[in-house]
Design an enzyme around this catalytic site. Structure first.
Site, PDB file in Angstrom:
ATOM      1  N   HIS A 120       3.427 -41.104   3.709  1.00 24.25           N
ATOM      2  CA  HIS A 120       4.031 -42.174   4.503  1.00 24.25           C
ATOM      3  C   HIS A 120       5.539 -42.078   4.512  1.00 24.25           C
ATOM      4  O   HIS A 120       6.220 -43.021   4.892  1.00 24.25           O
ATOM      5  CB  HIS A 120       3.605 -43.550   3.963  1.00 24.25           C
ATOM      6  CG  HIS A 120       2.122 -43.684   3.819  1.00 24.25           C
ATOM      7  ND1 HIS A 120       1.460 -43.436   2.643  1.00 24.25           N
ATOM      8  CD2 HIS A 120       1.160 -44.001   4.730  1.00 24.25           C
ATOM      9  CE1 HIS A 120       0.166 -43.603   2.805  1.00 24.25           C
ATOM     10  NE2 HIS A 120      -0.046 -43.943   4.065  1.00 24.25           N
TER      11      HIS A 120
HETATM   12  S1  FES Z   1       4.527 -42.630   0.750  1.00 23.65           S
HETATM   13 FE1  FES Z   1       2.575 -43.473   0.861  1.00 23.65          FE
HETATM   14  S2  FES Z   1       1.570 -42.431  -0.667  1.00 23.65           S
HETATM   15 FE2  FES Z   1       3.539 -41.672  -0.778  1.00 23.65          FE
END
Ligand code: FES
Length: 273
Positions: A238
């Site tokens: 993410h």
């Molecule tokens: S940024 Fe979501 S799991 Fe690492």
């Protein structure tokens, strides 16, 4: 009145006499002759069959078999020919003499009873403790799992500027041999700029060695070393960016990368766990 007499069952004979004394306009009242009560002869030799006799409270005799409408048929024996066993061998010596008061030996007998009870309680508690210990230990980690609970890492095999990943308790461990530039750069970061404020020197035991659990604090992905906007670690899931001290600098992750428990056992090796 005749109707009452007819319905009265066993009292019919008594009431019949009264029925003849009902006044009538045709006949004057006359006293009806009442039969004198007749005494029933009672044979004293014959056992009386009643509830008490059938319950064993009546006169005793030999074998008695009886039946009645009010009680079930029964056969009673008188057990005066049974020899009572001698239980003296099983009785306490203190109370064998029936002419002696048992109060005198009461304290001694109580002490023995208390001693037996206490011994039984201790034995029960000991057995229960053994059972509970065995049950709880059956749920703990097995020996092969405990054997890998600690990992020794040889730092001599990690050149400066490299990051090596090890496996420890099913998790990735990052060991990074930091350069002087990285050390100086991370030491100068202002804590107010950080989401999870922590000084670089609070995250390392020796500035050149950074040891981290390689699990993103957002949702648990494994970050990539030497990637991201801050040259530390980057989580592609993410888009979380960590610096070269493992601190979160950008992205959805809320916390810095975790530091495991470890210690230096020499200048060139550490034990994690
Ligand atoms: S940024 Fe979501 S799991 Fe690492």
């Amino acid at each position: 009145m005749l109707s009452v007499a007819a319905r009265s069952g066993p009292f019919v004979s008594s009431l019949t006499a009264v029925a003849h004394t009902v006044p009538s306009p045709l006949k004057t009242l006359q006293v009806a002759p009442v039969a004198a009560a007749k005494l029933l002869p009672l044979d004293p030799k014959r056992p009386l069959l009643c509830r008490e006799s059938l319950a064993g409270q009546a006169a005793r005799g030999g074998l008695v078999a009886s039946a009645s409408l009010n009680a079930p048929a029964s056969v009673r024996y008188i057990h005066n020919d049974v020899t009572v066993p001698d239980f003296s061998d099983y009785r306490r010596q203190d109370v064998l003499d029936s002419t002696k008061s048992s109060q005198e030996s009461s304290d001694a007998r109580k002490s023995f009873s208390y001693f037996l009870s206490a011994t039984a309680c201790v034995a029960t508690a000991y057995a229960a403790k053994g059972l509970v210990t065995q049950f709880v230990s059956s749920m703990s980690a097995s020996a092969d799992v405990l054997a890998v609970s600690k990992v020794e890492i040889n730092l001599a095999n990690i050149p400066e500027g490299k990051n090596v990943t090890f496996k420890w308790r099913g998790k990735p461990i990052f060991v990074r041999h930091r350069t002087t530039n990285e050390i100086e750069k991370e030491a100068q970061v202002t804590l107010t700029d950080l989401r999870d404020p922590q000084h670089d020197l609070d995250r390392v035991q020796k500035p050149e060695w950074l040891v981290l659990i390689g699990v993103c604090t957002h949702l648990g992905c494994v970050p990539i070393a030497f990637a991201g906007d801050f040259g530390g670690y980057y989580c592609p899931c993410h888009g979380s960016h960590y610096d070269a001290s493992g601190r979160i600098r950008k992205g959805p992750a809320p916390l810095n990368l975790e530091i495991p428990a470890y210690e230096f056992i020499s200048d060139e090796s550490i034990v994690v766990g």
